[in-house]
Write a protein that holds these residues in place. Structure first.
Motif, PDB file in Angstrom:
ATOM      1  N   LEU A   4      55.048  34.800  45.312  1.00  0.00           N
ATOM      2  CA  LEU A   4      53.618  34.981  45.576  1.00  0.00           C
ATOM      3  C   LEU A   4      53.289  34.589  47.017  1.00  0.00           C
ATOM      4  O   LEU A   4      52.509  35.264  47.702  1.00  0.00           O
ATOM      5  N   LYS A   5      53.889  33.493  47.486  1.00  0.00           N
ATOM      6  CA  LYS A   5      53.667  33.085  48.873  1.00  0.00           C
ATOM      7  C   LYS A   5      54.103  34.188  49.844  1.00  0.00           C
ATOM      8  O   LYS A   5      53.422  34.471  50.838  1.00  0.00           O
ATOM      9  N   GLU A   6      55.240  34.783  49.546  1.00  0.00           N
ATOM     10  CA  GLU A   6      55.756  35.854  50.398  1.00  0.00           C
ATOM     11  C   GLU A   6      54.811  37.062  50.395  1.00  0.00           C
ATOM     12  O   GLU A   6      54.554  37.691  51.430  1.00  0.00           O
ATOM     13  N   PHE A   7      54.254  37.369  49.207  1.00  0.00           N
ATOM     14  CA  PHE A   7      53.304  38.481  49.102  1.00  0.00           C
ATOM     15  C   PHE A   7      52.046  38.189  49.927  1.00  0.00           C
ATOM     16  O   PHE A   7      51.544  39.042  50.663  1.00  0.00           O
ATOM     17  N   VAL A   8      51.531  36.964  49.795  1.00  0.00           N
ATOM     18  CA  VAL A   8      50.330  36.575  50.543  1.00  0.00           C
ATOM     19  C   VAL A   8      50.581  36.676  52.039  1.00  0.00           C
ATOM     20  O   VAL A   8      49.735  37.172  52.801  1.00  0.00           O
ATOM     21  N   ALA A  52      45.860  27.366  43.709  1.00  0.00           N
ATOM     22  CA  ALA A  52      46.013  26.673  42.429  1.00  0.00           C
ATOM     23  C   ALA A  52      47.082  27.346  41.577  1.00  0.00           C
ATOM     24  O   ALA A  52      47.843  26.673  40.864  1.00  0.00           O
ATOM     25  N   MET A  53      47.145  28.674  41.662  1.00  0.00           N
ATOM     26  CA  MET A  53      48.182  29.400  40.923  1.00  0.00           C
ATOM     27  C   MET A  53      49.574  29.020  41.422  1.00  0.00           C
ATOM     28  O   MET A  53      50.489  28.751  40.635  1.00  0.00           O
ATOM     29  N   ILE A  54      49.724  29.002  42.740  1.00  0.00           N
ATOM     30  CA  ILE A  54      51.026  28.672  43.331  1.00  0.00           C
ATOM     31  C   ILE A  54      51.473  27.279  42.899  1.00  0.00           C
ATOM     32  O   ILE A  54      52.654  27.058  42.571  1.00  0.00           O
ATOM     33  N   ASP A  55      50.520  26.361  42.879  1.00  0.00           N
ATOM     34  CA  ASP A  55      50.863  24.988  42.495  1.00  0.00           C
ATOM     35  C   ASP A  55      51.321  24.891  41.040  1.00  0.00           C
ATOM     36  O   ASP A  55      52.085  23.981  40.685  1.00  0.00           O
ATOM     37  N   VAL A  64      32.852  39.705  27.330  1.00  0.00           N
ATOM     38  CA  VAL A  64      32.216  40.463  26.241  1.00  0.00           C
ATOM     39  C   VAL A  64      33.171  40.619  25.072  1.00  0.00           C
ATOM     40  O   VAL A  64      32.871  40.245  23.933  1.00  0.00           O
ATOM     41  N   THR A  65      34.388  41.141  25.328  1.00  0.00           N
ATOM     42  CA  THR A  65      35.339  41.411  24.239  1.00  0.00           C
ATOM     43  C   THR A  65      36.151  40.182  23.850  1.00  0.00           C
ATOM     44  O   THR A  65      36.783  40.165  22.794  1.00  0.00           O
ATOM     45  N   LYS A  66      36.153  39.174  24.749  1.00  0.00           N
ATOM     46  CA  LYS A  66      36.910  37.925  24.560  1.00  0.00           C
ATOM     47  C   LYS A  66      38.425  38.143  24.582  1.00  0.00           C
ATOM     48  O   LYS A  66      39.188  37.250  24.209  1.00  0.00           O
ATOM     49  N   LYS A  67      38.869  39.305  25.041  1.00  0.00           N
ATOM     50  CA  LYS A  67      40.301  39.585  25.136  1.00  0.00           C
ATOM     51  C   LYS A  67      40.835  39.093  26.483  1.00  0.00           C
ATOM     52  O   LYS A  67      40.106  39.049  27.477  1.00  0.00           O
ATOM     53  N   PRO A  68      42.129  38.698  26.522  1.00  0.00           N
ATOM     54  CA  PRO A  68      42.718  38.275  27.799  1.00  0.00           C
ATOM     55  C   PRO A  68      42.908  39.472  28.739  1.00  0.00           C
ATOM     56  O   PRO A  68      43.328  40.546  28.306  1.00  0.00           O
ATOM     57  N   VAL A  69      42.598  39.276  30.015  1.00  0.00           N
ATOM     58  CA  VAL A  69      42.730  40.330  31.030  1.00  0.00           C
ATOM     59  C   VAL A  69      43.674  39.817  32.116  1.00  0.00           C
ATOM     60  O   VAL A  69      43.456  38.733  32.664  1.00  0.00           O
ATOM     61  N   PRO A  70      44.762  40.542  32.410  1.00  0.00           N
ATOM     62  CA  PRO A  70      45.738  40.062  33.398  1.00  0.00           C
ATOM     63  C   PRO A  70      45.134  39.940  34.795  1.00  0.00           C
ATOM     64  O   PRO A  70      44.305  40.747  35.200  1.00  0.00           O
ATOM     65  N   ILE A  71      45.580  38.901  35.520  1.00  0.00           N
ATOM     66  CA  ILE A  71      45.094  38.664  36.880  1.00  0.00           C
ATOM     67  C   ILE A  71      46.178  39.070  37.879  1.00  0.00           C
ATOM     68  O   ILE A  71      47.323  38.616  37.788  1.00  0.00           O
ATOM     69  N   TRP A  72      45.783  39.921  38.816  1.00  0.00           N
ATOM     70  CA  TRP A  72      46.659  40.389  39.876  1.00  0.00           C
ATOM     71  C   TRP A  72      46.142  39.896  41.228  1.00  0.00           C
ATOM     72  O   TRP A  72      44.963  39.588  41.375  1.00  0.00           O
ATOM     73  N   ILE A  73      47.025  39.842  42.201  1.00  0.00           N
ATOM     74  CA  ILE A  73      46.630  39.660  43.598  1.00  0.00           C
ATOM     75  C   ILE A  73      46.804  41.027  44.257  1.00  0.00           C
ATOM     76  O   ILE A  73      47.863  41.649  44.109  1.00  0.00           O
ATOM     77  N   ALA A  74      45.787  41.524  44.971  1.00  0.00           N
ATOM     78  CA  ALA A  74      45.852  42.877  45.529  1.00  0.00           C
ATOM     79  C   ALA A  74      45.404  42.887  46.982  1.00  0.00           C
ATOM     80  O   ALA A  74      44.472  42.171  47.362  1.00  0.00           O
ATOM     81  N   ASN A  75      46.062  43.718  47.765  1.00  0.00           N
ATOM     82  CA  ASN A  75      45.761  43.747  49.204  1.00  0.00           C
ATOM     83  C   ASN A  75      44.420  44.409  49.510  1.00  0.00           C
ATOM     84  O   ASN A  75      43.817  44.160  50.558  1.00  0.00           O
ATOM     85  N   TYR A  76      43.908  45.246  48.610  1.00  0.00           N
ATOM     86  CA  TYR A  76      42.666  45.949  48.932  1.00  0.00           C
ATOM     87  C   TYR A  76      41.411  45.157  48.558  1.00  0.00           C
ATOM     88  O   TYR A  76      40.300  45.629  48.754  1.00  0.00           O
ATOM     89  N   ILE A  77      41.596  43.938  48.056  1.00  0.00           N
ATOM     90  CA  ILE A  77      40.465  43.060  47.771  1.00  0.00           C
ATOM     91  C   ILE A  77      40.280  42.129  48.975  1.00  0.00           C
ATOM     92  O   ILE A  77      41.229  41.508  49.446  1.00  0.00           O
ATOM     93  N   LEU A  78      39.040  42.037  49.472  1.00  0.00           N
ATOM     94  CA  LEU A  78      38.734  41.247  50.656  1.00  0.00           C
ATOM     95  C   LEU A  78      37.795  40.099  50.310  1.00  0.00           C
ATOM     96  O   LEU A  78      36.964  40.212  49.404  1.00  0.00           O
ATOM     97  N   THR A  79      37.923  39.012  51.045  1.00  0.00           N
ATOM     98  CA  THR A  79      37.008  37.881  50.838  1.00  0.00           C
ATOM     99  C   THR A  79      35.691  38.090  51.559  1.00  0.00           C
ATOM    100  O   THR A  79      34.743  37.328  51.359  1.00  0.00           O
ATOM    101  N   ASP A  80      35.630  39.106  52.411  1.00  0.00           N
ATOM    102  CA  ASP A  80      34.438  39.302  53.237  1.00  0.00           C
ATOM    103  C   ASP A  80      33.277  39.929  52.473  1.00  0.00           C
ATOM    104  O   ASP A  80      32.186  40.074  53.021  1.00  0.00           O
ATOM    105  N   TYR A  81      33.490  40.337  51.245  1.00  0.00           N
ATOM    106  CA  TYR A  81      32.405  40.967  50.480  1.00  0.00           C
ATOM    107  C   TYR A  81      32.495  40.498  49.035  1.00  0.00           C
ATOM    108  O   TYR A  81      33.579  40.384  48.469  1.00  0.00           O
ATOM    109  N   GLY A  82      31.334  40.235  48.452  1.00  0.00           N
ATOM    110  CA  GLY A  82      31.321  39.771  47.072  1.00  0.00           C
ATOM    111  C   GLY A  82      31.942  38.388  46.957  1.00  0.00           C
ATOM    112  O   GLY A  82      31.696  37.511  47.777  1.00  0.00           O
ATOM    113  N   THR A  83      32.775  38.208  45.936  1.00  0.00           N
ATOM    114  CA  THR A  83      33.357  36.883  45.679  1.00  0.00           C
ATOM    115  C   THR A  83      34.832  36.790  46.043  1.00  0.00           C
ATOM    116  O   THR A  83      35.444  35.747  45.855  1.00  0.00           O
TER     117      THR A  83
END
Length: 828
Positions: free
Chosen positions: A282-286, A269-272, A317-336
């Motif tokens: 981003l596609k190249e990073f993925v 959805a981000m890429i689109d 909680v704080t209602k402040k904006p938090v930047p979203i990154w794509i990271a290689n050490y995050i896996l779909t196999d655990y959690g969300t």
């Protein structure tokens, strides 16, 4: 005459087969024992690892039959799988033909080893009469809501041309061919093993006490239960609530970034929505990250790679904006597949922040009061401490804060308490030919529909040519693919994927109980009699693959009312590897020992004896040609004793009671016979230490050949000892012992004889007089059993009340004990 093992082994294998003495059936009047080894893949020939595994099982099965148990002991073949396709290409044959030819050869090898299988109870998984029931069980799972399809990032092996379950990826490589594994998005079939995650975990301690602790720990870690909270960061620009799971909700005030796995659904959805040039980056990073294995990406020491997106999530909680990154050490196999980045409390997050200049907010102090500065910290503080910079929760210790903050988060609608598991749903489909066809049909009108039960099995075409690795020939069989929809009758197509072969091995032991049923996978009454398996034997490499799947199947089948037990294996023995010069035997290394060569040169009994004597079953075993020769010499020695003394042994068959023996040497010999029976029985039944049992039988052999008395009483005892030796040796070396037993004049086969019972009266030690001295002066003479060790004698004498009275509280400086003679107590 020399020990002619070839003639003897062939003779007794024929006799066992003709007499059907190992055939078995359920009998409610007898105590059952189900002895089972993990069945082999028919790769072409047995290796020494097989010989070790099956020699352990056969020794136990033969022993338990002699103990009066109704023993189910059989063998089959786990015969689907990719090696058959590779062999078909290499040898220009068909997987079906190659597999059945190998099964025939390996069956001959197993019979030549003298294993006491009831072959009528076995199963071959590549035959329709077996895999029909794979399909039946799969459809039952579908009816219960446990089977589903979804598009997901999956483990992909280019060499094998198929997907792999998480459990089949080892150190980032395919478990089978060791090629590098990558990620690929595919629509696949899954089984919801996660529905049973909690029970699988709970029953490790409740139901698996007969398993090695190491395996129980491995399964506990693989299932990976954690308690935490699920919360969401709203992403306004994408109208998306981004959910994360955390076990440390107490760190919520320390979130400085959000990181997604490259495979997360939001990335598309981000890429689109991104500008074209940013989307291309981003596609190249993925794509770059997709080239890394999960092992590489999750390695704590690996480089952290990230891509900052233009999107933000709103902190709940704080209602402040938090930047979203794509990271290689995050896996779909655990959690969300997404995390809230808390660099103060997580080392990987900390390293990521330092690399990309993301702020660090300290939200914990050490329990000794040490505070941290986000700008000067050199590493994350991952210990429990005291909460800070967290509003009303400042000052709480971490243990208390976790609970209280989740309670608060639930009241405020910020989070929801949740239990999570590392265990993932079982990806069952494979893009291969040689496997069980998945019994579903793709209809353009009705969608994906199950094959009706009456149409099972969906037969796998056997006359098929496999032309290339990585492409299933089923895709090139339009006549097989084309089928009518069972719902609407329209033209439709069969599912071309086949099942993971671990499906076959997850319930084969149930089929063994009832192998010829044509109407059901098995008869419930037969399975209820034989199951669970009382002793399962196999390699520890299956701890988190086959053994978890088999436990899941058993619980599902119980819930379906098909069986009564909820755990398949009561006791588990994981035998060690067979090594050569300290290394695992491997064709690539060139250090493989062919069992057939050993059998041809020394005989099956020698091979069995060596492999059981060389090391305890759980330990690795170093192959030794000298050890094999030593085993052969021992059997030849037993043979020579009986053959050379057959006339005297045949003429003496009187059982002499211990009370009738007056000579000390003969009494000791009688005691040796019965202590050996007692100790060998314990070694086999309680400890499964076959090596020590064999060592005791070697000691008994020394005693037999070392007894020089030629009197009639001595020969009666030698006959008794020889029969005890042969009976106790027979589970390990069944052929030579059968032959010698027959030579001694017995009509009944030794394998059908009861296990010998030891005589307690023969175990009583002879009494001796122990002289007790205090400072060298004789103070008492006490009767004690002969044969006490120095330590036993000291303890016994010092506990004697008469000796205590003589000592009268004096301080003992030292004790000098001479077994069977005297004890001198030196006092101040």
């Amino acid at each position: 005459m020399p020990y002619d093992f070839e003639r003897i082994e062939g003779k007794w294998q024929r006799k066992w087969n003709e007499s059907e003495c190992f055939k078995v059936k359920a009998d409610e009047t007898r105590e059952k024992f189900f002895c089972l080894e993990m069945f082999p893949y028919p790769s072409g020939a047995l290796h020494m690892g097989h010989v070790r595994n099956y020699s352990i099982g056969d020794a136990l099965a033969r022993f338990l039959r002699k103990k009066g148990k109704n023993v189910l002991y059989t063998m089959g073949f786990d015969s689907f799988g990719m090696p058959a396709e590779n062999a078909a290409i290499k040898y220009k044959t068909k997987p079906h033909d190659w597999t059945l030819k190998n099964i025939e050869y390996m069956t001959g090898q197993l019979k030549r080893m003298g294993y006491s299988y009831d072959w009528d109870h076995g199963a071959i998984t590549c035959l329709p009469e077996y895999y029909k029931w794979n399909q039946y069980i799969f459809l039952k799972m579908y009816e219960k809501g446990l089977v589903f399809r979804k598009e997901a990032p999956v483990n992909w092996c280019d060499t094998c041309g198929t997907v792999l379950a998480n459990e089949q990826v080892e150190n980032g490589e395919c478990w089978r061919c060791h090629s590098k594994v990558t990620k690929k998005n595919l629509t696949q079939w899954f089984i919801k093993i996660t529905d049973y995650a909690q029970e699988l975990l709970d029953d490790i301690e409740k139901g698996l006490q007969g398993w090695p602790k190491r395996v129980r720990i491995m399964q506990t870690n693989w299932i990976g239960r954690s308690e935490g909270a699920r919360l969401a960061f709203n992403v306004p620009d994408l109208n998306y609530n981004l959910e994360v799971y955390t076990t440390r909700f107490d760190t919520i005030y320390g979130v400085t970034f959000i990181a997604l796995a490259p495979e997360h659904e939001l990335v598309k959805a981000m890429i689109d929505k991104m500008p074209e040039h940013e989307a291309a980056q981003l596609k190249e990073f993925v794509k770059r990250v997709a080239g890394q294995s999960n092992i590489e990406r999750s390695d704590a020491g690996a480089e952290k790679l990230g891509f900052k997106t233009p999107f933000y999530g709103i902190h709940p909680v704080t209602k402040k904006p938090v930047p979203i990154w794509i990271a290689n050490y995050i896996l779909t196999d655990y959690g969300t597949g997404a995390i809230m980045g808390v660099p103060c409390g997580d080392q990987r997050d900390f390293e990521f922040c330092r690399k990309y200049n993301i702020p660090v907010i300290p939200i914990v102090k050490a329990k000794d009061g040490t505070e941290f500065d986000g700008e000067t910290m050199t590493r994350a503080y991952e210990e429990y401490g005291i909460v800070c910079n967290s509003g009303e929760f400042d000052g709480l210790e971490t243990e208390e804060a976790i609970t209280k903050m989740i309670d608060w988060g639930e009241r405020e609608g910020i989070c929801k308490r949740e239990v999570n598991f590392k265990l993932r749903d079982w990806l069952i489909s494979r893009q291969r030919y040689w496997g069980t066809p998945i019994p579903f049909i793709h209809c353009p009108h009705c969608g994906v529909v199950p094959v009706p039960e009456k149409d099972l099995p969906v037969l796998l075409p056997e006359d098929v040519e496999v032309k290339e690795v990585g492409r299933s020939p089923l895709l090139d069989l339009p006549d097989w693919l084309s089928v009518k929809c069972p719902v609407c009758g329209a033209d439709a197509k069969r599912e071309a994927d086949t099942m993971d072969t671990f499906f076959c091995s997850s319930w084969y032991f149930d089929r063994y109980c009832s192998p010829h049923d044509e109407n059901l996978p098995f008869e419930k009454k037969d399975v209820d009699y034989w199951m669970p398996v009382d002793q399962y034997i196999g390699g520890i490499e299956h701890a988190c693959l086959h053994l978890i799947y088999a436990r899941f199947f058993t619980k599902f089948l119980a819930d379906s009312g098909m069986i009564s037990v909820r755990e398949p294996f009561k006791n588990l023995l994981t035998q060690g590897m067979v090594l050569k010069d300290g290394s695992k035997m491997s064709k690539s290394v060139g250090n493989v020992v062919d069992p057939s060569e050993i059998i041809n040169k020394y005989g099956a009994d020698t091979a069995r004896l060596f492999i059981l004597f060389a090391a305890p079953p759980n330990n690795d075993l170093d192959w030794s040609e000298r050890g094999v020769e030593g085993a052969y010499r021992f059997l030849s020695r037993v043979w020579r004793f009986v053959e050379d003394n057959l006339e005297k042994l045949s003429a003496h068959n009187k059982i002499i009671a211990m009370s009738d023996l007056k000579e000390r040497g003969l009494r000791d010999f009688k005691r040796k016979i019965h202590s050996t029976i007692k100790e060998v029985t314990h070694d086999i039944s309680e400890e499964k230490q076959f090596n020590t049992a064999i060592a005791r039988l070697m000691e008994l052999t020394n005693s037999i050949t070392g007894l020089k008395d030629e009197g009639d009483t001595a020969w009666d005892l030698k006959r008794e000892a020889a029969e005890a030796l042969l009976n106790c040796l027979s589970p390990f070396c069944p052929h030579i012992t059968e032959e010698l037993w027959e030579m001694l004049g017995h009509d009944k086969m030794l394998c059908l004889e009861a296990w010998p019972e030891f005589d307690n009266n023969a175990l009583v030690q002879d009494a001796v007089t122990i002289v007790v001295q205090i400072n060298g002066k004789i103070r008492a003479k006490l009767e004690r059993p002969a044969g006490l060790s120095r330590e036993e004698l000291e303890q016994d004498i010092m506990n004697d009340q008469a000796v205590k009275d003589k000592l009268d509280g004096k301080q003992v400086i030292k004790i000098i004990a001479v077994p069977d003679k005297l004890v001198n107590i030196v006092v101040k």
